[in-house]
Design an enzyme around this catalytic site. Structure first.
Site, PDB file in Angstrom:
ATOM      1  N   HIS A   1       1.084   7.742  -3.544  1.00  0.00           N
ATOM      2  CA  HIS A   1       2.059   7.690  -4.645  1.00  0.00           C
ATOM      3  C   HIS A   1       2.644   9.080  -4.895  1.00  0.00           C
ATOM      4  O   HIS A   1       3.831   9.221  -5.196  1.00  0.00           O
ATOM      5  CB  HIS A   1       1.398   7.216  -5.946  1.00  0.00           C
ATOM      6  CG  HIS A   1       0.910   5.805  -5.905  1.00  0.00           C
ATOM      7  ND1 HIS A   1      -0.430   5.484  -5.913  1.00  0.00           N
ATOM      8  CD2 HIS A   1       1.576   4.629  -5.858  1.00  0.00           C
ATOM      9  CE1 HIS A   1      -0.560   4.175  -5.879  1.00  0.00           C
ATOM     10  NE2 HIS A   1       0.629   3.626  -5.843  1.00  0.00           N
TER      11      HIS A   1
ATOM     12  N   GLN B   1       8.201  -5.553   1.775  1.00  0.00           N
ATOM     13  CA  GLN B   1       8.671  -5.286   0.402  1.00  0.00           C
ATOM     14  C   GLN B   1       9.876  -4.339   0.427  1.00  0.00           C
ATOM     15  O   GLN B   1      10.878  -4.565  -0.260  1.00  0.00           O
ATOM     16  CB  GLN B   1       7.526  -4.668  -0.402  1.00  0.00           C
ATOM     17  CG  GLN B   1       7.975  -3.982  -1.687  1.00  0.00           C
ATOM     18  CD  GLN B   1       6.814  -3.521  -2.547  1.00  0.00           C
ATOM     19  OE1 GLN B   1       6.128  -4.327  -3.138  1.00  0.00           O
ATOM     20  NE2 GLN B   1       6.589  -2.216  -2.630  1.00  0.00           N
TER      21      GLN B   1
HETATM   22  O1  PAF Z   1       4.446  -1.494  -4.372  1.00  0.00           O
HETATM   23  C1  PAF Z   1       4.132  -1.663  -5.564  1.00  0.00           C
HETATM   24  O2  PAF Z   1       3.312  -0.941  -6.123  1.00  0.00           O
HETATM   25  C2  PAF Z   1       4.767  -2.802  -6.339  1.00  0.00           C
HETATM   26  O3  PAF Z   1       4.953  -3.921  -5.539  1.00  0.00           O
HETATM   27  C3  PAF Z   1       6.063  -2.412  -7.059  1.00  0.00           C
HETATM   28  C4  PAF Z   1       7.154  -2.014  -6.056  1.00  0.00           C
HETATM   29  C5  PAF Z   1       5.808  -1.264  -8.010  1.00  0.00           C
HETATM   30  C6  PAF Z   1       6.611  -3.607  -7.860  1.00  0.00           C
HETATM   31  O4  PAF Z   1       5.685  -4.038  -8.821  1.00  0.00           O
END
Ligand code: PAF
Length: 284
Positions: free
Chosen positions: A40, A156
């Site tokens: 992150h 995603q």
């Molecule tokens: O990847 C994630 O942590 C989640 O899927 C996101 C993009 C924050 C959406 O809730």
């Protein structure tokens, strides 16, 4: 280093961002579900390269968890996350509650049906509609110049790129290559659930994908390369193996339907004990 401001409403989020915009500053958004780790922080560092101000969001989004998934047990460590964000010089944390994001009467769903099909979509019904809906909301709430997502969740990322394009959301979607441990394992909060024995096996998923990528690049048939890697994963103890496939890199079409010369990606998801691992690599 500026101090971290914390807001919990869309209105307060917009007010702070409007102040920055007024001063001519650009904004980068890093959407997260918290339980923050070094991958992150790589997203935060990337956002910082592109924007004057960095906003992180923490929201454990209930609509992207299936009925048998880990929504209630998903790690929530807000106090620690706030320290981490502060240490990294994040300017603003948006940490709404469920009622703020899904007030009474909420019913609109954003669905990106083709890219959401297959791969994780087959094993997590409704997951990508939940992701697409919440990410659309976050993008429209913050209206940043850019938003940064990890390539580890590759399907995603492609869903998000598509929805931003289709809905004319004027935000540059930036994908960041997967952050890996020294042995190749993709960094994930779920790695903490691996037993020591499974942790030792886990990097074999990266090795299997690398093998597929190298062989397909060298001209081997996709089906042959995937079958060998599937066998290697099964022999290492991954069970079940949900998928190990090669798809087109943007629309995620199966490789056998790919137009000639289309960039390809190898992707896998499989379980080690009670932990589901996913990973992917570019081919070529
Ligand atoms: O990847 C994630 O942590 C989640 O899927 C996101 C993009 C924050 C959406 O809730």
């Amino acid at each position: 280093m500026s101090d971290l401001e914390i807001v919990r409403t869309v209105r307060a989020l917009r007010e702070t961002i409007a102040g920055w915009r007024h001063a001519g500053e650009t904004v980068g958004l890093v959407p997260t579900m918290g339980a923050l780790h070094m991958a992150h922080m790589a997203l935060v560092d990337e956002a910082r390269k592109h924007a004057d101000r960095v906003v992180a969001s923490i929201f454990v989004n209930p609509t992207q968890f299936g009925p048998n998934e880990d929504f209630s047990s998903y790690p929530r460590r807000e106090a620690g996350d706030i320290e981490t964000l502060r240490d990294h010089g994040v300017d603003l944390l948006f940490a709404p509650d469920v009622k703020e994001m899904y007030p009474a009467g909420f019913e609109t769903i954003v669905d990106v049906p083709n890219i959401s099909q297959g791969l994780c979509g087959d094993h997590r019904p409704g997951h990508f509609a939940g992701v697409a809906t919440i990410v659309t909301k976050l993008l429209l709430q913050a209206l940043p110049d850019c938003a940064v997502f990890g390539e580890k969740d590759y399907q995603q990322l492609q869903v998000i790129r598509r929805l931003a394009l289709d809905l004319d959301i004027p935000v540059d979607i930036i994908g960041l290559p997967t952050v890996r441990e020294a042995d190749g394992l993709a960094v994930s909060s779920r790695n903490a659930n691996l037993s020591p024995a499974d942790r030792a096996i886990a990097p074999k998923m990266h090795a299997a994908l690398k093998d597929v990528a190298d062989k397909v690049q060298a001209g081997e048939a996709v089906s042959v390369a995937c079958a060998a890697a599937h066998e290697a994963l099964a022999a290492a103890g991954f069970f079940p193996i949900e998928y190990l496939e090669v798809r087109t890199a943007d629309t995620l079409m199966p490789a056998d339907q790919a137009p000639a010369g289309a960039p390809l990606r190898a992707l896998a998801a499989a379980w080690l004990g009670k932990t589901r691992l996913i990973d992917n690599l570019p081919i070529g």
